[in-house]
Design a protein around this motif. Structure first.
Motif, PDB file in Angstrom:
ATOM      1  N   SER A   1       0.809  -1.225   0.000  1.00 38.83           N
ATOM      2  CA  SER A   1       0.000   0.000   0.000  1.00 38.83           C
ATOM      3  C   SER A   1       0.836   1.266   0.000  1.00 38.83           C
ATOM      4  N   ASP A   2       2.060   1.202   0.463  1.00 39.64           N
ATOM      5  CA  ASP A   2       2.898   2.401   0.457  1.00 39.64           C
ATOM      6  C   ASP A   2       4.235   2.170  -0.231  1.00 39.64           C
TER       7      ASP A   2
ATOM      8  N   ARG B   1      -2.397  -0.663  -6.210  1.00 42.44           N
ATOM      9  CA  ARG B   1      -1.983   0.259  -5.160  1.00 42.44           C
ATOM     10  C   ARG B   1      -2.586   1.641  -5.376  1.00 42.44           C
TER      11      ARG B   1
ATOM     12  N   ALA C   1      -6.322   1.640  -4.585  1.00 41.70           N
ATOM     13  CA  ALA C   1      -6.549   1.580  -3.137  1.00 41.70           C
ATOM     14  C   ALA C   1      -6.196   2.909  -2.474  1.00 41.70           C
ATOM     15  N   ARG C   2      -5.132   3.543  -2.931  1.00 41.66           N
ATOM     16  CA  ARG C   2      -4.758   4.841  -2.369  1.00 41.66           C
ATOM     17  C   ARG C   2      -5.801   5.914  -2.683  1.00 41.66           C
TER      18      ARG C   2
ATOM     19  N   PRO D   1      -5.871   1.937   2.455  1.00 40.31           N
ATOM     20  CA  PRO D   1      -5.290   1.257   1.289  1.00 40.31           C
ATOM     21  C   PRO D   1      -4.747  -0.131   1.625  1.00 40.31           C
ATOM     22  N   GLY D   2      -4.085  -0.271   2.759  1.00 41.49           N
ATOM     23  CA  GLY D   2      -3.579  -1.588   3.162  1.00 41.49           C
ATOM     24  C   GLY D   2      -4.700  -2.577   3.413  1.00 41.49           C
TER      25      GLY D   2
ATOM     26  N   LEU E   1      -6.083  -3.620  -0.064  1.00 34.76           N
ATOM     27  CA  LEU E   1      -5.182  -4.533  -0.773  1.00 34.76           C
ATOM     28  C   LEU E   1      -5.127  -5.907  -0.113  1.00 34.76           C
TER      29      LEU E   1
END
Length: 188
Positions: A91-92, A106, A109-110, A159-160, A163
């Protein structure tokens, strides 16, 4: 062609991400399945709900009410760190460290996480500003600060969570685990 400060920083981030990914790839192999990732998501969501509920309690509760935020914060920290390890921090991750499919997932999701952050922080911030016109109770500032902090944590984790929840069913390449044997052992 000269590198800018931003280019050098992105290259540094990519190198550091790949080093950390290699370091943590063997951690928690039993938690890299879809069912275990989803269990971690449920635990993380429950801890975020506990943080939000505790923040509201701080608004109306006694002086010791801020202490109720601590258990949720500890549970959130542990579950978030565990989720980040088992998902490889996708996610990052820097863009240069991901393939096209991971980068697309990613970024999607972000984007959702950004929208969640906007709602989870803007609404309580506006309510706090509005409420301060009617009272000068210090619990309002403290509780409002905790509510906004909870909203930021929800947005940061979104986001995490997305995902981890939507990752393919136990794809071996998705969240790598170590091999069971090393080349040195196989050649002996």
């Amino acid at each position: 062609m000269s590198d800018t400060v931003l280019d050098r920083y992105q290259a540094f981030r990519t190198r550091r991400y790949l080093q950390n990914e290699a370091r943590y790839a063997h951690y928690l192999p039993g938690w890299r399945t879809r069912s275990r990732r989803r269990l971690l998501v449920w635990i993380l969501v429950a801890s975020l709900v506990a943080l939000a509920a505790s923040s509201i309690f701080i608004l109306v509760g006694p002086e010791w009410a801020p202490l109720t935020w601590l258990p949720g914060a500890i549970l959130m920290s542990v579950s978030w760190t565990t989720l980040q390890i088992v998902t490889g921090r996708r996610s990052d991750a820097p863009a240069d460290a991901l393939d096209e499919w991971d980068l697309e997932r990613r970024n999607a999701a972000r984007s959702i996480g950004f929208a969640i952050t906007q709602g989870a922080v803007t609404v309580p911030a506006l309510a706090l500003v509005w409420a301060t016109t009617f009272t000068d109770d210090p619990r309002l500032a403290l509780g409002g600060g905790f509510i906004i902090l909870s909203g930021l944590l929800v947005g940061i984790c979104s986001p995490g969570i997305i995902l981890a929840w939507t990752a393919p069913v136990d794809e071996p390449d998705e969240f790598p685990t170590p091999t069971t044997h090393s080349p040195e052992k196989g050649s002996a």
